[in-house]
Design an enzyme around this catalytic site. Structure first.
Site, PDB file in Angstrom:
ATOM      1  N   LYS A   1       0.840  -1.196   0.000  1.00 47.88           N
ATOM      2  CA  LYS A   1       0.000   0.000   0.000  1.00 47.88           C
ATOM      3  C   LYS A   1       0.877   1.250   0.000  1.00 47.88           C
ATOM      4  O   LYS A   1       0.688   2.156  -0.792  1.00 47.88           O
ATOM      5  CB  LYS A   1      -0.918  -0.032   1.226  1.00 47.88           C
ATOM      6  CG  LYS A   1      -1.829   1.164   1.337  1.00 47.88           C
ATOM      7  CD  LYS A   1      -2.774   1.030   2.517  1.00 47.88           C
ATOM      8  CE  LYS A   1      -3.506   2.346   2.738  1.00 47.88           C
ATOM      9  NZ  LYS A   1      -4.377   2.322   3.917  1.00 47.88           N
TER      10      LYS A   1
ATOM     11  N   GLU B   1      10.560  -4.650   4.490  1.00 46.00           N
ATOM     12  CA  GLU B   1      10.654  -6.040   4.059  1.00 46.00           C
ATOM     13  C   GLU B   1      10.344  -6.168   2.567  1.00 46.00           C
ATOM     14  O   GLU B   1      11.065  -6.825   1.807  1.00 46.00           O
ATOM     15  CB  GLU B   1       9.653  -6.917   4.833  1.00 46.00           C
ATOM     16  CG  GLU B   1       9.965  -7.067   6.306  1.00 46.00           C
ATOM     17  CD  GLU B   1       9.304  -6.007   7.164  1.00 46.00           C
ATOM     18  OE1 GLU B   1       9.016  -4.878   6.663  1.00 46.00           O
ATOM     19  OE2 GLU B   1       9.070  -6.289   8.348  1.00 46.00           O
TER      20      GLU B   1
ATOM     21  N   HIS C   1      -5.497 -33.464  17.634  1.00 45.95           N
ATOM     22  CA  HIS C   1      -4.453 -34.362  18.131  1.00 45.95           C
ATOM     23  C   HIS C   1      -3.295 -33.571  18.708  1.00 45.95           C
ATOM     24  O   HIS C   1      -2.194 -34.106  18.872  1.00 45.95           O
ATOM     25  CB  HIS C   1      -4.001 -35.279  16.995  1.00 45.95           C
ATOM     26  CG  HIS C   1      -5.153 -36.064  16.442  1.00 45.95           C
ATOM     27  ND1 HIS C   1      -5.558 -37.267  16.969  1.00 45.95           N
ATOM     28  CD2 HIS C   1      -6.054 -35.760  15.467  1.00 45.95           C
ATOM     29  CE1 HIS C   1      -6.626 -37.695  16.306  1.00 45.95           C
ATOM     30  NE2 HIS C   1      -6.947 -36.792  15.402  1.00 45.95           N
TER      31      HIS C   1
ATOM     32  N   GLU D   1      -4.731  -6.676  14.824  1.00 46.02           N
ATOM     33  CA  GLU D   1      -4.222  -5.361  14.449  1.00 46.02           C
ATOM     34  C   GLU D   1      -5.355  -4.331  14.524  1.00 46.02           C
ATOM     35  O   GLU D   1      -5.124  -3.157  14.767  1.00 46.02           O
ATOM     36  CB  GLU D   1      -3.606  -5.393  13.043  1.00 46.02           C
ATOM     37  CG  GLU D   1      -2.614  -4.274  12.816  1.00 46.02           C
ATOM     38  CD  GLU D   1      -1.813  -4.412  11.519  1.00 46.02           C
ATOM     39  OE1 GLU D   1      -2.433  -4.373  10.441  1.00 46.02           O
ATOM     40  OE2 GLU D   1      -0.577  -4.518  11.583  1.00 46.02           O
TER      41      GLU D   1
ATOM     42  N   LYS E   1       9.450  -0.644  14.191  1.00 46.24           N
ATOM     43  CA  LYS E   1       9.965  -0.282  12.863  1.00 46.24           C
ATOM     44  C   LYS E   1      11.022   0.805  12.979  1.00 46.24           C
ATOM     45  O   LYS E   1      12.080   0.736  12.347  1.00 46.24           O
ATOM     46  CB  LYS E   1       8.835   0.296  11.999  1.00 46.24           C
ATOM     47  CG  LYS E   1       7.966  -0.708  11.310  1.00 46.24           C
ATOM     48  CD  LYS E   1       7.108   0.054  10.292  1.00 46.24           C
ATOM     49  CE  LYS E   1       5.890  -0.736   9.904  1.00 46.24           C
ATOM     50  NZ  LYS E   1       4.975   0.012   9.040  1.00 46.24           N
TER      51      LYS E   1
ATOM     52  N   GLY F   1      -4.793  -1.810   5.071  1.00 43.25           N
ATOM     53  CA  GLY F   1      -4.003  -2.943   4.580  1.00 43.25           C
ATOM     54  C   GLY F   1      -4.666  -4.281   4.868  1.00 43.25           C
ATOM     55  O   GLY F   1      -4.769  -5.148   4.003  1.00 43.25           O
ATOM     56  N   ARG F   2      -5.162  -4.454   6.079  1.00 42.34           N
ATOM     57  CA  ARG F   2      -5.752  -5.754   6.452  1.00 42.34           C
ATOM     58  C   ARG F   2      -7.166  -5.923   5.901  1.00 42.34           C
ATOM     59  O   ARG F   2      -7.790  -6.949   6.123  1.00 42.34           O
ATOM     60  CB  ARG F   2      -5.715  -5.927   7.973  1.00 42.34           C
ATOM     61  CG  ARG F   2      -6.358  -4.793   8.766  1.00 42.34           C
ATOM     62  CD  ARG F   2      -5.989  -4.883  10.240  1.00 42.34           C
ATOM     63  NE  ARG F   2      -6.439  -3.720  10.993  1.00 42.34           N
ATOM     64  CZ  ARG F   2      -5.774  -2.584  11.121  1.00 42.34           C
ATOM     65  NH1 ARG F   2      -4.611  -2.442  10.513  1.00 42.34           N
ATOM     66  NH2 ARG F   2      -6.251  -1.588  11.840  1.00 42.34           N
TER      67      ARG F   2
HETATM   68  O1  LIG Z   1       1.119  -2.748   2.199  1.00 45.71           O
HETATM   69  P1  LIG Z   1       2.205  -2.119   2.990  1.00 45.71           P
HETATM   70  O2  LIG Z   1       2.160  -0.630   2.959  1.00 45.71           O
HETATM   71  O3  LIG Z   1       3.542  -2.646   2.543  1.00 45.71           O
HETATM   72  O4  LIG Z   1       2.016  -2.535   4.486  1.00 45.71           O
HETATM   73  C1  LIG Z   1       2.138  -3.845   4.922  1.00 45.71           C
HETATM   74  C2  LIG Z   1       1.738  -4.006   6.372  1.00 45.71           C
HETATM   75  O5  LIG Z   1       2.687  -3.394   7.200  1.00 45.71           O
HETATM   76  C3  LIG Z   1       2.333  -2.479   8.217  1.00 45.71           C
HETATM   77  O6  LIG Z   1       3.358  -2.424   9.148  1.00 45.71           O
HETATM   78  C4  LIG Z   1       1.010  -2.701   8.890  1.00 45.71           C
HETATM   79  O7  LIG Z   1       1.151  -3.185  10.187  1.00 45.71           O
HETATM   80  C5  LIG Z   1       0.068  -3.599   8.135  1.00 45.71           C
HETATM   81  O8  LIG Z   1      -1.223  -3.180   8.405  1.00 45.71           O
HETATM   82  C6  LIG Z   1       0.321  -3.573   6.662  1.00 45.71           C
HETATM   83  O9  LIG Z   1      -0.604  -4.422   6.032  1.00 45.71           O
END
Ligand SMILES: O=P(O)(O)OC[C@H]1O[C@H](O)[C@H](O)[C@@H](O)[C@@H]1O
Length: 544
Positions: A207, A213, A385, A354, A510, A268-269
């Protein structure tokens, strides 16, 4: 919000009621009402919810509904659905429901109808997906794309991978799909080692297009590609982006003609049904993707219009509040009895934790009650199990959601026995029955168990469960199921008066990581952390 939650009349009525019913056993509730199993059920968007095996009386349900009304749930819901900026800490509308609005619907953000833009992106995605699926989109050396690697993390990974796994049955199997998320180089290396760069497409999904990462993985993927294909021009044929940040996409070297956008009003979620779902669309095709959206939309409509007492997300949310806040349950187990839904609990962890892992109310006051639960789970029957022992006989109360389908996608008869699917479903029904009703000491003794062993064999029961039963796992069903949980999380956020749509809690780590990574470079740094962090950094530097 007017009064703090625990001071409202509705809350206090529930608290008083709780004291009077906390020891009531499901055995007695069922004995007192032979119709209970059918009466306490609801249906919406193709999903049947049995909530009869919950420790609630009719009065409990009434009081929970009163609580929802006292929090102006319907008005808050309508505010979200109509594009009000309910994500107050970020000044944004919350409109994932617009992602599945049919063409022709009007949803305004700042006076602008967003639905046409949604469909414009969907149409572009569909055209691109057809080209890839039909082998018309060629890589740099003229070969069709046969492998697709989605690079993303959090909401840009968990939704796509969960949905791809869930709908694999409908996928074009000669397209290999991979999902890389972890900044651990192992993830990218292992997921690309057997791929041919000439036939590989990377979808960089982010987004913000700034996530550490994803940016690291995207750069290494580009290096992997260029090591094989040499020419920088190959990037245009082998990389596309999904983002809201066109500038950063361009800076990375991806042509914005190969970018699929979405909007800041999609969290994002909550984004897997936006362009973030491109990998899924490549796998199951545009038709399948539209069916998924229709399933989401069907649940949106149910949520928007069904009376609260027959409203699936509302019921599930209120039952969650009942255990979380009155019985002090800390967790919620989600147990899909379908191998295709193996990633569903992991997906829900982000969606729920989240969203509602918050400690202050919308106006910034520390809450005086519990908010979001720990969500966890595994597909059945595997978990039976492993960890179910604790659910059956441990000291913790763990409400469970069982999810199952009447029809299997892989019918496998067993010669001379019940087919696999009957075995699977028998376990769903048996587990919820055992959890609810247990086995008493007299029952155990009547079986002839030695008195000294008998206590070990007693099942107290009274363990609450929901069962969500759908006919068949289809894109439509999956959409409805995801939307069910999205709205459940929303309702709980309304009750707890938290902002379910920001995630400041991920920031501190972060920022610190950004600082520390510089200290891991070549020169010996001056370390100013606490003594533990300093020692760990020094040990790492000395031994790597
Ligand atoms: O889609 P992006 O901007 O790369 O974000 C990826 C993810 O990282 C963030 O740290 C948030 O905690 C998430 O809500 C998000 O989905």
């Amino acid at each position: 919000m007017s009064a703090p939650l625990t001071e409202t009349a509705a809350w206090q009525a529930l608290q008083a009621h709780f004291e009077s019913v906390r020891h009531v056993h499901l055995r007695d509730l069922f004995a007192a009402d032979p119709q209970r199993g059918e009466r306490l059920s609801a249906e919406g968007a193709g999903l049947y919810l049995d909530y009869s095996k919950h420790r609630v009386t009719d009065e409990t349900l009434e009081l929970l509904l009163d609580l929802a009304r006292s929090r102006q749930l319907e008005a808050r819901r309508d505010a979200m659905l109509s594009g009000e900026k309910i994500n107050a800490t970020e000044g944004r509308a919350v409109l994932h429901t617009a992602l599945r609005a049919p063409r022709g619907q009007e949803i305004l953000v700042d006076g602008r109808n967003v639905v046409p833009e949604v469909h414009e992106v969907l149409d572009r995605m569909a055209a691109f997906a057809e080209q890839i699926r039909e082998g018309q989109w060629l890589g740099q050396t003229g070969r069709p794309i046969r492998a697709v690697v989605n690079i993303g993390i959090g909401g840009s990974d968990l939704g796509p991978v969960m949905a791809y796994e869930a709908l694999k049955h409908y996928a074009q199997r000669d397209l290999t799909m991979r999902f890389v998320s972890n900044v651990d180089g192992t993830d990218l290396v292992e997921k690309t080692r057997d791929l041919n760069p000439e036939e590989t497409l990377f979808i960089v999904s982010s987004k913000t297009f700034t996530t550490q990462e994803t940016m690291a993985n995207a750069q290494s993927a580009r290096a992997w590609l260029l090591a094989a294909l040499g020419d920088d021009a190959a990037v245009a044929r082998h990389f596309v982006a999904v983002s809201t940040n066109a500038e950063a996409v361009q800076k990375f070297g991806i042509d914005t003609a190969n970018m699929f956008g979405f909007w800041d009003w999609v969290g994002g979620r909550y984004s897997m049904d936006s362009a973030i779902g491109l990998s899924l669309m490549l796998a199951i095709g545009p038709e399948g993707f539209r069916e998924l959206l229709a399933g989401f939309h069907a649940m949106d409509e149910h949520f928007a219009s069904a009376p609260l007492k027959a409203n699936l997300p509302v019921l599930m949310a209120l039952l969650g509040v009942w255990y979380n806040n009155f019985f002090d349950a800390q967790t919620l187990a989600v147990l899909p009895y379908d191998q295709y839904l193996a990633y569903f609990p992991a997906y829900l962890q982000q969606l729920d934790m989240e969203s509602n892992g918050k400690h202050v109310t919308l106006d910034g006051h520390e809450v005086a009650y519990q908010t979001g639960p720990v969500v966890w789970g595994q597909p059945g029957t595997n978990g039976q199990h492993a960890f179910y022992q604790l659910i059956h006989q441990g000291t913790k109360l763990i409400p469970c959601d069982f999810i199952a389908f009447a029809q299997t996608l892989n019918s496998l008869p067993l010669p001379g026995g019940a087919p696999h699917h009957d075995l699977l479903m028998a376990n769903v029904f048996a587990q919820t029955e055992a959890l609810a009703f247990g086995k008493t000491l007299p029952e155990v003794l009547a079986e002839g168990v030695a008195p000294e062993l008998a206590p070990h064999r007693v099942f107290e029961g009274n363990r609450p469960t929901s069962t969500v039963l759908a006919d068949r796992l289809t894109p439509h069903t999956l959409g409805a199921l995801i939307a069910l949980y999205e709205h459940k999380v929303f309702v709980q956020g309304v009750i707890w008066d938290v902002n379910s749509f920001d995630q400041w809690g991920v920031e501190l780590g972060k920022v610190l990581a950004g600082r520390i990574v510089k200290e891991l470079g070549a020169d010996e740094p001056e370390l100013g952390h606490d003594s533990s962090t300093n020692a760990l950094i020094r040990r790492y530097r000395a031994r790597r």
